[in-house]
Write a protein that holds these residues in place. Structure first.
Motif, PDB file in Angstrom:
ATOM      1  N   THR A 166     -98.882 -34.768 -13.692  1.00 40.18           N
ATOM      2  CA  THR A 166     -99.031 -33.373 -13.347  1.00 40.18           C
ATOM      3  C   THR A 166     -98.353 -32.599 -12.325  1.00 40.18           C
ATOM      4  N   GLU A 167     -98.403 -33.578 -10.724  1.00 41.32           N
ATOM      5  CA  GLU A 167     -97.624 -33.244  -9.934  1.00 41.32           C
ATOM      6  C   GLU A 167     -96.062 -33.418 -10.081  1.00 41.32           C
ATOM      7  N   LYS A 168     -95.875 -34.591 -10.813  1.00 46.87           N
ATOM      8  CA  LYS A 168     -94.182 -34.542 -10.966  1.00 46.87           C
ATOM      9  C   LYS A 168     -93.736 -33.485 -11.920  1.00 46.87           C
ATOM     10  N   LEU A 169     -94.608 -33.063 -12.891  1.00 47.71           N
ATOM     11  CA  LEU A 169     -93.842 -32.116 -13.775  1.00 47.71           C
ATOM     12  C   LEU A 169     -93.940 -30.744 -13.107  1.00 47.71           C
ATOM     13  N   ASN A 170     -94.995 -30.385 -12.035  1.00 44.96           N
ATOM     14  CA  ASN A 170     -94.627 -29.363 -11.630  1.00 44.96           C
ATOM     15  C   ASN A 170     -93.692 -29.284 -10.432  1.00 44.96           C
ATOM     16  N   GLU A 171     -93.501 -30.665  -9.829  1.00 51.78           N
ATOM     17  CA  GLU A 171     -92.383 -30.680  -8.809  1.00 51.78           C
ATOM     18  C   GLU A 171     -90.955 -30.283  -9.536  1.00 51.78           C
ATOM     19  N   ILE A 172     -90.851 -30.913 -10.634  1.00 55.12           N
ATOM     20  CA  ILE A 172     -89.775 -30.531 -11.427  1.00 55.12           C
ATOM     21  C   ILE A 172     -89.449 -29.158 -11.685  1.00 55.12           C
ATOM     22  N   GLU A 173     -90.549 -28.496 -12.458  1.00 53.82           N
ATOM     23  CA  GLU A 173     -90.673 -26.869 -12.577  1.00 53.82           C
ATOM     24  C   GLU A 173     -90.182 -26.086 -11.409  1.00 53.82           C
ATOM     25  N   THR A 174     -90.911 -26.295 -10.322  1.00 50.54           N
ATOM     26  CA  THR A 174     -90.552 -25.669  -9.075  1.00 50.54           C
ATOM     27  C   THR A 174     -88.963 -25.871  -8.694  1.00 50.54           C
ATOM     28  N   LEU A 175     -88.467 -27.022  -8.660  1.00 44.52           N
ATOM     29  CA  LEU A 175     -87.213 -27.274  -8.473  1.00 44.52           C
ATOM     30  C   LEU A 175     -86.290 -26.618  -9.463  1.00 44.52           C
ATOM     31  N   VAL A 176     -86.552 -26.594 -10.851  1.00 49.69           N
ATOM     32  CA  VAL A 176     -85.735 -25.865 -11.709  1.00 49.69           C
ATOM     33  C   VAL A 176     -85.618 -24.092 -11.468  1.00 49.69           C
TER      34      VAL A 176
END
Length: 85
Positions: free
Chosen positions: A60-70
């Motif tokens: 969940t943290e990784k997916l949130n980090e990716i979404e934030t970067l996008v």
């Protein structure tokens, strides 16, 4: 706001968002970068592993980090300045 970056195992660091460097990239480079992030996000979503609480939290943290970067890349003022070049 703080942003955490993770490197090789046991290496991570935090930066203030104001400390991040601005990069100038073209629309084509932005599209390539966003395409790569979509690939990474898909790979993480499709990863098969035992759904332990630690794994679910980490995923969940990784997916949130990716979404934030996008989101950051899509809303960056660099996007408008690169298109003027």
């Amino acid at each position: 706001m703080w942003t955490e970056f993770s490197g090789p195992p046991r290496e991570s660091f935090c930066l203030l968002m104001s400390d991040l460097a601005t990069i100038n990239i073209t629309e084509k480079q932005l599209d390539l970068l966003l395409s790569g992030l979509r690939y990474v996000r898909s790979a993480e979503k499709l990863r098969v592993e035992e759904p332990t609480p630690e794994y679910v939290r980490s995923r969940t943290e990784k997916l949130n980090e990716i979404e934030t970067l996008v989101d950051t890349l899509n809303s960056s003022p660099r996007k408008q300045s690169a298109s003027q070049v």
